[in-house]
Every structure is written in C-alpha cells, then in structure tokens.
Design an enzyme around this catalytic site. Sequence first.
Site, PDB file in Angstrom:
ATOM      1  N   ASP A  55      -3.777  -0.495  -4.731  1.00 18.50           N
ATOM      2  CA  ASP A  55      -3.935  -0.189  -3.313  1.00 18.50           C
ATOM      3  C   ASP A  55      -5.184   0.653  -3.085  1.00 18.50           C
ATOM      4  O   ASP A  55      -5.956   0.411  -2.141  1.00 18.50           O
ATOM      5  CB  ASP A  55      -2.688   0.553  -2.823  1.00 18.50           C
ATOM      6  CG  ASP A  55      -2.826   1.024  -1.387  1.00 18.50           C
ATOM      7  OD1 ASP A  55      -2.932   0.186  -0.492  1.00 18.50           O
ATOM      8  OD2 ASP A  55      -2.825   2.261  -1.157  1.00 18.50           O
ATOM      9  N   GLU A 127      -1.756  -6.184  -5.032  1.00 22.66           N
ATOM     10  CA  GLU A 127      -2.354  -4.888  -5.360  1.00 22.66           C
ATOM     11  C   GLU A 127      -2.254  -4.603  -6.854  1.00 22.66           C
ATOM     12  O   GLU A 127      -3.184  -4.051  -7.459  1.00 22.66           O
ATOM     13  CB  GLU A 127      -1.679  -3.780  -4.552  1.00 22.66           C
ATOM     14  CG  GLU A 127      -2.003  -3.854  -3.066  1.00 22.66           C
ATOM     15  CD  GLU A 127      -1.179  -2.921  -2.213  1.00 22.66           C
ATOM     16  OE1 GLU A 127      -1.572  -2.663  -1.060  1.00 22.66           O
ATOM     17  OE2 GLU A 127      -0.121  -2.454  -2.691  1.00 22.66           O
TER      18      GLU A 127
END
Length: 233
Positions: A55, A127
């Site tokens: 992320d 992610e």
Amino acid sequence: MPGQAKNPEELAVLLDHEFKDISLLKAAVTHSSLIKGKGSKAKGEDYDRLEFLGDRVLGLIISEELFRRFETAEAGQLSRRYNAQVRRETLAEIGLKMGLQDYIQMADDLSAAGGRENPSILEDVMEAVIAALYLDGGFRAAHKFIKSKWWPRFDHKDASKKDAKSALQEWVAKTGRSLPCYSVVEETGPDHDRRFKVMVEIPDYAPATGSASSKRAAEQKAAAKMLKELQSD
C-alpha cells in the site's frame, strides 16, 4: 467444488519478473483463511504483512508520478487524482483485468462463496504483489509493474473528477453549515463479504444513506445521494 488456484510461478511470468525468492509471491497470493482458518493444515505466510507494505509502495510511486506529470496542478487536484488511482475499486479492476483472482489461494468455503472476486481481497492481494516485487527486485521492479498498469489510467476523464464526499464538503463549507457527519447504521454479511450501510447527515436536511462492500464506498454513495437531493432543491 471451487477450482484450484493457479501456480504462483505462472503469475511471475505474467508479472514479467524472475523472482529470486518465489516464496514472496506465494505469500502475496495466500489468504489468511488457508493458513489460519479452522482445521487448516497449510503452512507458510499469508499476505497480511505484505499488503501493508505494498500500500505504501504504491502510494509513493503514484504520488511521485502525479507530481512530475501534472506540474501546474494544485495540491487538491493532485489529491483527487491520487485517490482515484489507489482506491479499492481501481485495484480490484486492475486485478480482475490481469486475471489475478485465478492465483489467489484461500479456503474452499471462501472460494465457493466468491472470495476470489471480492473487491476487498483483490485490493489486498494487488498491494501484496506490489510488495513482493519491491522486496525481491527493488523499487525498479515495483515501478515497472505499476507503470504498466496505472500509467494509462492517469488521463482518464474521471481521473481528476471531484469525489462525492469532497464535493459535499465543499458545498456545506460554502453555505456555512457544519461538516457532514457519517455513521454506520447497518453491517451485514460474513467476514469475507461484508456489507455496510452508511448514513450522512447535514443540519436542516434529511439524511441520506448508501450501501457498499466497504465503509469508504458506502460513504461515497451516501454523499452522492445527498448531493443529488441538494441539487434538486
């Protein structure tokens, strides 16, 4: 019976990266239900920690490219473009287009319930894959992948469009009212397929609600509905 997940080594080919440590990619596509679920006998790591790192890597690379690409854009405009690129819907869409769902390893019951196509899970796996690329091949490997999937989206007609929550906040600011208040009024479904109903309230106006698979998306729907009502007055 749900279909078996494809071999992560095939995903490495799709990613165009030769992994020195393929265990990173295997962990990136492994849901916790397979490792920590009731009666699970599988060993290894799941994607939880990798998702946390990925992320941040995605955020940095997207931020830098937007900063360089749109030299005259103000911070607010950059933020809108950024939010459009890192939101759950975008990651899930990219994941589905590249067939990432076929490689996600999870418990059979979760797979049978449609877990591989769950936007929240697809977001997390995307992610985690970015983190695996970053840890195995450094910034260059992560950047190469993100560039191939995200760069074409930067000039999309909705890339700099103001989201409903931001537009609603600007409206109340102009009219001198208090900021919108969001609250979850209902939460249903199993852990892998939650549904949230969110209500937004503004003084002197009837509240509006929105439902979605995440709180953030439900808030956006509630805000959009509220804006529609305000604009029709």
